[in-house]
Design an enzyme around this catalytic site. Structure first.
Site, PDB file in Angstrom:
ATOM      1  N   PHE A 191      10.721  -4.370  -0.679  1.00 18.59           N
ATOM      2  CA  PHE A 191      12.182  -4.452  -0.738  1.00 18.59           C
ATOM      3  C   PHE A 191      12.870  -4.035   0.568  1.00 18.59           C
ATOM      4  CE2 PHE A 191      11.804   0.110  -1.537  1.00 18.59           C
ATOM      5  CZ  PHE A 191      12.910   0.606  -0.871  1.00 18.59           C
ATOM      6  N   CYS A 230       8.482   1.626   6.973  1.00 19.82           N
ATOM      7  CA  CYS A 230       7.085   2.071   7.033  1.00 19.82           C
ATOM      8  C   CYS A 230       6.770   2.720   8.369  1.00 19.82           C
ATOM      9  CB  CYS A 230       6.146   0.901   6.780  1.00 19.82           C
ATOM     10  SG  CYS A 230       6.173  -0.301   8.108  1.00 19.82           S
ATOM     11  N   ARG A 245      13.994  -6.830  -6.124  1.00 15.52           N
ATOM     12  CA  ARG A 245      15.138  -5.963  -5.824  1.00 15.52           C
ATOM     13  C   ARG A 245      16.063  -6.600  -4.790  1.00 15.52           C
ATOM     14  NH1 ARG A 245      12.251  -0.120  -5.044  1.00 15.52           N
ATOM     15  NH2 ARG A 245      14.341   0.404  -4.298  1.00 15.52           N
TER      16      ARG A 245
HETATM   17  P1  NAD Z   1       5.913  -1.962  -3.973  1.00  9.79           P
HETATM   18  O1  NAD Z   1       4.469  -1.750  -3.763  1.00  9.79           O
HETATM   19  O2  NAD Z   1       6.577  -1.269  -5.096  1.00  9.79           O
HETATM   20  O3  NAD Z   1       6.234  -3.528  -4.173  1.00  9.79           O
HETATM   21  C1  NAD Z   1       5.776  -4.499  -3.266  1.00  9.79           C
HETATM   22  C2  NAD Z   1       5.588  -5.818  -3.999  1.00  9.79           C
HETATM   23  O4  NAD Z   1       4.581  -5.663  -5.000  1.00  9.79           O
HETATM   24  C3  NAD Z   1       6.837  -6.316  -4.713  1.00  9.79           C
HETATM   25  O5  NAD Z   1       6.943  -7.700  -4.500  1.00  9.79           O
HETATM   26  C4  NAD Z   1       6.584  -5.987  -6.175  1.00  9.79           C
HETATM   27  O6  NAD Z   1       7.200  -6.919  -7.049  1.00  9.79           O
HETATM   28  C5  NAD Z   1       5.073  -6.048  -6.285  1.00  9.79           C
HETATM   29  N1  NAD Z   1       4.556  -5.060  -7.256  1.00  9.79           N
HETATM   30  C6  NAD Z   1       4.975  -3.773  -7.375  1.00  9.79           C
HETATM   31  N2  NAD Z   1       4.262  -3.151  -8.358  1.00  9.79           N
HETATM   32  C7  NAD Z   1       3.392  -4.063  -8.843  1.00  9.79           C
HETATM   33  C8  NAD Z   1       2.399  -4.019  -9.867  1.00  9.79           C
HETATM   34  N3  NAD Z   1       2.160  -2.913 -10.577  1.00  9.79           N
HETATM   35  N4  NAD Z   1       1.690  -5.134 -10.118  1.00  9.79           N
HETATM   36  C9  NAD Z   1       1.905  -6.268  -9.418  1.00  9.79           C
HETATM   37  N5  NAD Z   1       2.852  -6.361  -8.435  1.00  9.79           N
HETATM   38  C10 NAD Z   1       3.582  -5.274  -8.143  1.00  9.79           C
HETATM   39  O7  NAD Z   1       6.624  -1.604  -2.567  1.00  9.79           O
HETATM   40  P2  NAD Z   1       8.182  -1.515  -2.257  1.00  9.79           P
HETATM   41  O8  NAD Z   1       8.723  -0.280  -2.908  1.00  9.79           O
HETATM   42  O9  NAD Z   1       8.848  -2.809  -2.514  1.00  9.79           O
HETATM   43  O10 NAD Z   1       8.149  -1.323  -0.673  1.00  9.79           O
HETATM   44  C11 NAD Z   1       8.065  -0.063  -0.057  1.00  9.79           C
HETATM   45  C12 NAD Z   1       6.653   0.225   0.416  1.00  9.79           C
HETATM   46  O11 NAD Z   1       6.246  -0.776   1.342  1.00  9.79           O
HETATM   47  C13 NAD Z   1       6.530   1.542   1.161  1.00  9.79           C
HETATM   48  O12 NAD Z   1       5.361   2.189   0.754  1.00  9.79           O
HETATM   49  C14 NAD Z   1       6.433   1.125   2.608  1.00  9.79           C
HETATM   50  O13 NAD Z   1       5.782   2.043   3.444  1.00  9.79           O
HETATM   51  C15 NAD Z   1       5.687  -0.159   2.498  1.00  9.79           C
HETATM   52  N6  NAD Z   1       5.862  -1.011   3.664  1.00  9.79           N
HETATM   53  C16 NAD Z   1       4.809  -1.142   4.517  1.00  9.79           C
HETATM   54  C17 NAD Z   1       4.947  -1.897   5.666  1.00  9.79           C
HETATM   55  C18 NAD Z   1       3.797  -2.031   6.630  1.00  9.79           C
HETATM   56  O14 NAD Z   1       3.834  -2.883   7.500  1.00  9.79           O
HETATM   57  N7  NAD Z   1       2.757  -1.222   6.507  1.00  9.79           N
HETATM   58  C19 NAD Z   1       6.151  -2.556   5.926  1.00  9.79           C
HETATM   59  C20 NAD Z   1       7.205  -2.428   5.016  1.00  9.79           C
HETATM   60  C21 NAD Z   1       7.044  -1.648   3.873  1.00  9.79           C
END
Ligand code: NAD
Length: 489
Positions: free
Chosen positions: A151, A284, A179
């Site tokens: 998100f 991140c 979201r």
């Molecule tokens: P999230 O893991 O909650 O969700 C990411 C995606 O996974 C979404 O599309 C969501 O719909 C899906 N998802 C979530 N839970 C799921 C489940 N139980 N089963 C199947 N699909 C599921 O992450 P978020 O809150 O959207 O994003 C924030 C996170 O992303 C932070 O931890 C951040 O550090 C990380 N992030 C990492 C980078 C990187 O390059 N390393 C970049 C941006 C964000």
């Protein structure tokens, strides 16, 4: 005005999702309902993957230079609509309009780099590997790829993958974060304007069911995921191993910023503020643990300057140009951050700046998603607030006796996304960049974000896979190497 109900984009058509379940998309600064997003089902994913599979043979035979031309036109449209694209991000995410402009620029840069595909995708060859025999290596597209988005960067993150996947001749299904689905919807509308052939790029809105359907679909060759470590490691990476798919899983982080006594504290402060509180800490690459290395006088001076600067950050609706920090993206995120603040206090850290006491630029804003910056001092590396990703505007200040001890703290963290050192010592900087096990290192730079033509290299629990997003890595990820050994009689 009726609230729009979003539709999926499959085979070049806007179609209703096969579900009755919808989530609200809310502007976190104002509390207004922007749209309703469908939580699509595995039937929707199946339809999108079929359309991508059918489009693949013709698309892979379209010359790379012709594929790139769609991206040149896309880039022009994105420049024309730059302000509108940035505003859409601020409305659905809450970040400041200036941060959204930065995100838009970074997203467009991905499109720019992917237009170079006729060069980027080239293989290599060698004549006469034996008498009269030549060998060639080609990089070929593979099939249907997908992206599951987080998100926190609704416009930029999907563009880390989509332009390269289609430039290399693959077809694609993108699942935005439910979201923040509006920015990705705008990207699809722009692709539609440049007449990308139907089926090459499809979008299915949704949450867990849609993700799982992509992970299990036999016609999906690979998955790109950006999100939390819990989901990336335990669901995405694991399932892709079981179902035999290529995977890039860029995950969570807990980034250390080490500030040495010999740095220029005054010049460093603006960068430190952006690192810890930019994007409301929902990044991140965000600084989370500030490690001060120096004597008592330096420690006091640095803590005072950091707290003074954090307290001065103007918090409010990101559409207001004077605002420097917007709200958390939703109420649940705020509650999660509040939980960490309470835990920090319980575990014995001192809350030197309490962001729960709201000081908003406009007192009429709804408070559901807002927090001001918080700063903890007397934090030890074992405390929960120093170990877990808070993903909000909370800084933890720690102390180390020297650079080695600071590097030891970084190595004890399960994460390895980013780390930065502020110093005027070349020797310290060289040691830091050589020794620290993190994918993205900053030297007097608080957010070491790689440009589009470099890989985004997380390590440890911040990344699962082999090849990374962006740069040459992502071109290899989206292609298969084929070797031809050739002799003519
Ligand atoms: P999230 O893991 O909650 O969700 C990411 C995606 O996974 C979404 O599309 C969501 O719909 C899906 N998802 C979530 N839970 C799921 C489940 N139980 N089963 C199947 N699909 C599921 O992450 P978020 O809150 O959207 O994003 C924030 C996170 O992303 C932070 O931890 C951040 O550090 C990380 N992030 C990492 C980078 C990187 O390059 N390393 C970049 C941006 C964000």
């Amino acid at each position: 005005m009726p609230v729009p109900r979003l539709r999926n984009y499959i085979g070049g058509e806007w179609v209703e999702a096969q579900t009755d379940e919808y989530d609200d998309v809310i502007n976190p600064a104002r509390g207004e309902l922007l749209a309703q997003v469908p939580l699509s089902t595995s039937a929707d994913i199946d339809r999108a993957v079929s359309s991508a599979r059918e489009a693949f043979p013709e698309w892979r035979n379209t010359p790379p230079a012709a594929r790139a031309r769609y991206l040149f036109r896309l880039k022009e449209l994105m420049e024309e609509r730059f302000d509108e694209l940035a505003e859409a991000q601020t409305r659905e995410h809450g970040k400041t309009i200036d941060e959204s402009r930065g995100e838009t620029r970074r997203g467009i840069e991905q499109v720019e780099v992917a237009t170079g595909i006729p060069t980027l995708m080239q293989g290599y060859n060698l004549e006469d590997i034996a008498a009269g025999i030549d060998e060639h290596c080609f990089f070929q597209p593979i099939g249907v790829f997908s992206h599951i988005a987080p998100f926190n960067f609704p416009f930029m993150v999907p563009l880390w993958f989509v332009p390269y996947a289609i430039a290399t001749g693959n077809t694609f299904v993108v699942k935005p974060s439910p979201r923040v689905p509006l920015s990705q919807t705008r990207i699809i509308e722009l692709f539609e304007e440049v007449d990308l052939p139907p089926g090459v790029l499809n979008m299915v809105h949704g949450a867990n069911e849609a993700t799982n359907a992509l992970l299990h679909h036999p016609d999906v060759a690979g998955v790109t995921f950006v999100g939390s470590t819990a989901v990336g490691r335990d669901i995405i990476y694991k399932t892709c191993g079981q179902t035999g798919k290529r995977v890039i899983a860029q995950c969570g982080a807990k980034n250390f910023i080490v500030v040495m006594e010999d740095c220029d504290l005054e010049k460093s402060m603006a960068g430190l503020m952006t690192s810890f509180f930019g994007n409301t800490g929902q990044r991140c690459l965000a600084g989370a643990n500030l490690v001060l290395v120096g004597g008592d006088a330096f420690y006091k001076r640095a803590v005072d300057a950091f707290i003074e600067a954090a307290a001065a950050i103007r918090v409010g609706d990101g559409m207001d140009e004077s605002v420097q920090m917007g709200p958390l993206q939703n109420g649940a995120s705020k509650q999660r951050v509040l939980g960490y603040i309470e835990k920090g206090i319980r575990e014995g850290a001192a809350l030197a700046l309490d962001g729960r006491k709201l000081r908003l630029t406009d007192p009429d804003l709804p408070e559901d998603c807002f927090l001001n910056p918080s700063v903890f001092v007397d934090v030890t590396p074992q405390m929960t607030i120093a170990r877990e990703e808070i993903f909000g505007p909370v800084a933890s200040i720690l102390r180390a006796k020297d650079l080695d001890q600071a590097i030891g703290m970084i190595h004890d963290s399960p994460y390895g996304n980013a780390a930065a050192l502020y110093t005027s010592s070349g020797q310290a900087a060289q040691k830091f960049r050589h020794d620290v096990k993190c994918g993205n290192i900053g030297v007097n730079i608080g957010i070491p974000a790689p440009m589009a033509f470099f890989p985004f290299s997380g390590m440890k629990d911040s990344f699962f896979g082999a090849l990374h997003g962006q740069g040459r890595d992502v071109i290899r990820f989206f292609t298969e190497a084929k070797v031809v050994v050739e002799r003519w009689f």
